[in-house]
Design a protein around this motif. Structure first.
Motif, mmCIF file in Angstrom:
data_model
loop_
_atom_site.group_PDB
_atom_site.id
_atom_site.type_symbol
_atom_site.label_atom_id
_atom_site.label_comp_id
_atom_site.label_asym_id
_atom_site.label_seq_id
_atom_site.Cartn_x
_atom_site.Cartn_y
_atom_site.Cartn_z
ATOM 1 N N VAL A 1 0.820 -1.203 0.000
ATOM 2 C CA VAL A 1 0.000 0.000 0.000
ATOM 3 C C VAL A 1 0.856 1.256 0.000
ATOM 4 N N THR A 2 1.982 1.204 0.685
ATOM 5 C CA THR A 2 2.824 2.386 0.797
ATOM 6 C C THR A 2 3.337 2.844 -0.561
ATOM 7 N N PHE A 3 3.796 1.884 -1.363
ATOM 8 C CA PHE A 3 4.398 2.224 -2.644
ATOM 9 C C PHE A 3 3.455 1.948 -3.816
ATOM 10 N N ASN A 4 2.218 1.550 -3.508
ATOM 11 C CA ASN A 4 1.222 1.282 -4.541
ATOM 12 C C ASN A 4 1.746 0.313 -5.596
ATOM 13 N N ILE A 5 2.241 -0.805 -5.120
ATOM 14 C CA ILE A 5 2.733 -1.851 -6.017
ATOM 15 C C ILE A 5 1.947 -3.126 -5.785
ATOM 16 N N LEU A 6 1.447 -3.674 -6.854
ATOM 17 C CA LEU A 6 0.714 -4.937 -6.836
ATOM 18 C C LEU A 6 1.651 -6.012 -7.385
ATOM 19 N N THR A 7 1.688 -7.163 -6.744
ATOM 20 C CA THR A 7 2.576 -8.216 -7.222
ATOM 21 C C THR A 7 1.821 -9.529 -7.409
ATOM 22 N N LEU A 8 2.376 -10.365 -8.263
ATOM 23 C CA LEU A 8 1.864 -11.722 -8.453
ATOM 24 C C LEU A 8 3.074 -12.649 -8.479
ATOM 25 N N GLN A 9 3.238 -13.408 -7.415
ATOM 26 C CA GLN A 9 4.304 -14.396 -7.345
ATOM 27 C C GLN A 9 3.790 -15.685 -7.956
ATOM 28 N N MET A 10 4.499 -16.192 -8.948
ATOM 29 C CA MET A 10 4.053 -17.396 -9.650
ATOM 30 C C MET A 10 5.115 -18.479 -9.503
ATOM 31 N N ASN A 11 4.710 -19.608 -8.949
ATOM 32 C CA ASN A 11 5.615 -20.727 -8.717
ATOM 33 C C ASN A 11 5.172 -21.944 -9.515
ATOM 34 N N SER A 12 6.085 -22.881 -9.658
ATOM 35 C CA SER A 12 5.787 -24.152 -10.346
ATOM 36 C C SER A 12 5.109 -23.902 -11.686
ATOM 37 N N LEU A 13 5.701 -23.028 -12.455
ATOM 38 C CA LEU A 13 5.078 -22.633 -13.716
ATOM 39 C C LEU A 13 5.015 -23.788 -14.700
ATOM 40 N N LYS A 14 3.941 -23.784 -15.484
ATOM 41 C CA LYS A 14 3.692 -24.807 -16.477
ATOM 42 C C LYS A 14 3.667 -24.173 -17.869
ATOM 43 N N VAL A 15 3.838 -24.991 -18.873
ATOM 44 C CA VAL A 15 3.803 -24.485 -20.246
ATOM 45 C C VAL A 15 2.487 -23.762 -20.518
ATOM 46 N N GLU A 16 1.403 -24.300 -19.953
ATOM 47 C CA GLU A 16 0.091 -23.697 -20.194
ATOM 48 C C GLU A 16 -0.105 -22.365 -19.482
ATOM 49 N N ASP A 17 0.858 -21.943 -18.672
ATOM 50 C CA ASP A 17 0.801 -20.615 -18.072
ATOM 51 C C ASP A 17 1.293 -19.535 -19.030
ATOM 52 N N THR A 18 1.808 -19.937 -20.168
ATOM 53 C CA THR A 18 2.268 -18.972 -21.161
ATOM 54 C C THR A 18 1.116 -18.079 -21.599
ATOM 55 N N ALA A 19 1.295 -16.762 -21.444
ATOM 56 C CA ALA A 19 0.236 -15.810 -21.757
ATOM 57 C C ALA A 19 0.759 -14.392 -21.557
ATOM 58 N N MET A 20 -0.057 -13.431 -21.963
ATOM 59 C CA MET A 20 0.171 -12.038 -21.591
ATOM 60 C C MET A 20 -0.550 -11.817 -20.263
ATOM 61 N N TRP B 1 -6.564 -0.770 -16.884
ATOM 62 C CA TRP B 1 -5.707 -1.902 -17.243
ATOM 63 C C TRP B 1 -4.298 -1.440 -17.569
ATOM 64 N N GLY B 2 -3.344 -2.298 -17.238
ATOM 65 C CA GLY B 2 -1.984 -2.078 -17.688
ATOM 66 C C GLY B 2 -1.811 -2.556 -19.112
ATOM 67 N N GLN B 3 -0.595 -2.390 -19.627
ATOM 68 C CA GLN B 3 -0.323 -2.760 -21.021
ATOM 69 C C GLN B 3 0.024 -4.239 -21.168
ATOM 70 N N GLY B 4 0.292 -4.903 -20.067
ATOM 71 C CA GLY B 4 0.577 -6.331 -20.092
ATOM 72 C C GLY B 4 2.061 -6.638 -20.101
ATOM 73 N N THR B 5 2.398 -7.799 -19.594
ATOM 74 C CA THR B 5 3.771 -8.298 -19.629
ATOM 75 C C THR B 5 3.726 -9.772 -20.030
ATOM 76 N N GLN B 6 4.566 -10.152 -20.981
ATOM 77 C CA GLN B 6 4.521 -11.494 -21.541
ATOM 78 C C GLN B 6 5.270 -12.487 -20.657
ATOM 79 N N VAL B 7 4.638 -13.617 -20.413
ATOM 80 C CA VAL B 7 5.252 -14.734 -19.699
ATOM 81 C C VAL B 7 5.275 -15.927 -20.637
ATOM 82 N N THR B 8 6.459 -16.494 -20.839
ATOM 83 C CA THR B 8 6.607 -17.653 -21.699
ATOM 84 C C THR B 8 7.269 -18.765 -20.914
ATOM 85 N N VAL B 9 6.608 -19.906 -20.827
ATOM 86 C CA VAL B 9 7.121 -21.057 -20.092
ATOM 87 C C VAL B 9 7.375 -22.185 -21.094
ATOM 88 N N SER B 10 8.583 -22.732 -21.081
ATOM 89 C CA SER B 10 8.907 -23.786 -22.029
ATOM 90 C C SER B 10 9.525 -24.994 -21.325
#
Length: 125
Positions: free
Chosen positions: A73-92, A116-125
């Protein structure tokens, strides 16, 4: 309305982790809930997790168990920690904010969000 800028996406091997960040600019006093979404081409945008102004959190099935949403809240930052990523998690991946008075932590549909933000690409292989 607020402006959102995501970062932290990239390429990772299956089983790896990524931590996405979203900096929120502007007046958030009317923001009721923040969320993370993802989208692959030719498919609808999918809700992953939401966090409201009181810090209450809700996960969609797609995000539950491997993903963790949090907000500084102090720095107005939202985070998403993603673990055990799978190929099917590939997305914007997108962060979003809602100024709709009726939106709550249970709001995981895109129509509940106004900014909305502009998006960030995640690619899992």
């Amino acid at each position: 309305h607020v402006q959102l800028v995501e970062s932290g996406g990239g390429s990772v091997q299956a089983g790896g982790s990524l931590n996405l960040s979203c900096v929120v600019f502007g007046d958030t006093t009317k923001t009721t809930v923040f969320g993370w979404f993802r989208q692959v081409p030719d498919r609808a945008r999918e809700g992953l997790a939401a966090i409201d102004r009181d810090g209450m959190i809700n996960y969609a099935d797609a995000g539950r168990g491997r993903f963790t949403i949090s907000r500084d809240v102090t720095f107005n930052i939202l985070t998403l920690q993603m673990n055990s990523l799978k190929v099917e998690d590939t997305a914007m991946y997108y962060c979003a904010a809602s100024s709709r008075s009726w939106a709550t932590m249970t709001s995981l549909g895109p129509s509940a969000y106004t900014d909305w933000g502009q998006g960030t690409q995640v690619t899992v292989s």
